[in-house]
Every structure is written in C-alpha cells, then in structure tokens.
Motif scaffolding. Structure first.
Motif, PDB file in Angstrom:
ATOM      1  N   GLU A  79       0.838  -1.206   0.000  1.00 47.27           N
ATOM      2  CA  GLU A  79       0.000   0.000   0.000  1.00 47.27           C
ATOM      3  C   GLU A  79       0.872   1.255   0.000  1.00 47.27           C
ATOM      4  N   SER A  80       1.882   1.288   0.852  1.00 50.23           N
ATOM      5  CA  SER A  80       2.730   2.483   0.903  1.00 50.23           C
ATOM      6  C   SER A  80       3.577   2.620  -0.360  1.00 50.23           C
ATOM      7  N   GLY A 121       0.801   8.566  -8.271  1.00 50.69           N
ATOM      8  CA  GLY A 121      -0.185   9.568  -7.857  1.00 50.69           C
ATOM      9  C   GLY A 121      -1.586   9.168  -8.257  1.00 50.69           C
ATOM     10  N   LEU A 122      -1.709   8.472  -9.403  1.00 54.69           N
ATOM     11  CA  LEU A 122      -3.016   8.024  -9.862  1.00 54.69           C
ATOM     12  C   LEU A 122      -3.653   7.067  -8.850  1.00 54.69           C
ATOM     13  N   TYR A 123      -2.843   6.237  -8.236  1.00 54.22           N
ATOM     14  CA  TYR A 123      -3.355   5.301  -7.217  1.00 54.22           C
ATOM     15  C   TYR A 123      -3.981   6.084  -6.066  1.00 54.22           C
ATOM     16  N   ASN A 124      -3.302   7.141  -5.619  1.00 48.37           N
ATOM     17  CA  ASN A 124      -3.856   7.968  -4.536  1.00 48.37           C
ATOM     18  C   ASN A 124      -5.173   8.598  -4.949  1.00 48.37           C
ATOM     19  N   ASN A 125      -5.253   9.079  -6.205  1.00 47.51           N
ATOM     20  CA  ASN A 125      -6.502   9.678  -6.687  1.00 47.51           C
ATOM     21  C   ASN A 125      -7.639   8.658  -6.698  1.00 47.51           C
ATOM     22  N   ILE A 126      -7.349   7.454  -7.157  1.00 52.02           N
ATOM     23  CA  ILE A 126      -8.378   6.408  -7.219  1.00 52.02           C
ATOM     24  C   ILE A 126      -8.863   6.052  -5.817  1.00 52.02           C
TER      25      ILE A 126
END
Length: 141
Positions: free
Chosen positions: A91-92, A99-104
């Motif tokens: 996860e980290s 950044g796309l993962y954080n947005n999703i």
C-alpha cells in the motif's frame, strides 16, 4: 506404515528441501531442518511404534497435535503478521510511486456505494407474485 515416527507419517516432505512447505514452516517456527527429527519426544515415538492398531496411533497423533497447539498458533500468527506487513508495504509503495493510485483510492473512499435492493428479498417478492398472480404477469417494481 508400521515403524514410522509420527513426524514421518504426517509430514512426508523432505525438511531440507527449501522449495517444500515443511521447510518453510520450520523456518517460521525457528526449527532447523536438521533438528526436525528430534522435535518429537522419544517416549512418544517408542509408544507410537509399539501401538497395536492404527486407531491407537491416530489417538496418539491427536494428543500430539493438541499438545503442539501453541507452536501451531505461533506459526499462524507469524504468517498473519507477515501478510499484514506485506499489505502495508504494498500500500505504501503504491501510494508513494503512483499519484493516480492515490486519486483512485481517495475517490473511492469519498463515494457512497449505490443502494440496491438485497437480492434475496427482491427475488422473494418475484417468487411470491409469480405464485399468487402467475408467471405471465410481471411484478411492478
């Protein structure tokens, strides 16, 4: 398998083979593969060999397993801890690399799931109306 030890009968893998599950389990428990044959009690081994029937051997195996519950639980807790650690590391890593993962993840956490009727009760209504009115008349839902 007359004459076999309980360890030999229940664990047919070679404990020195790094690709086998037994070797991996021993590593988690902190048991060296060379010490695997000595992990059982000598008196238990002698009684196992001298047992007259398989039923007696099975009961002895059950007692041995019950006595070994603490190391078995330790093993599963270690596996659970490793899985949790792997999950948080993944996860980290995803979070810092993409950044796309954080947005999703943030969009998913902000949205509420759609409200659907529970499937069982919905189909129960269909079945009841089919029974009362017949299958040729659809329910008005």
């Amino acid at each position: 398998m007359i004459g076999a030890t309980p360890a030999d009968k229940f664990f047919t893998d070679d404990p020195t083979d790094n690709t086998k599950d037994l070797n991996k389990a021993l590593a988690v428990l902190g048991i060296l593969p060379a010490d695997f044959a000595t992990t059982t009690d000598a008196a238990l081994n002698a009684a196992y060999v001298a047992a007259a029937t398989d039923d007696v051997r099975i009961n002895m195996g059950k007692l041995a397993i019950a006595g070994a519950s603490s190391p078995i639980l330790s093993f599963f807790y270690a596996v659970q801890g490793a899985a949790n650690s792997y999950e948080s590391t993944l996860e980290s890593s995803l979070s810092s690399a993409y950044g796309l993962y954080n947005n999703i993840v943030s969009k998913i956490s902000q949205t509420t799931p759609p409200s659907y009727l529970p499937a069982g009760p919905s189909w129960g209504v269909y079945a009841m109306i089919d029974d009362l009115r017949g299958v040729w008349k659809a329910p008005a839902m």
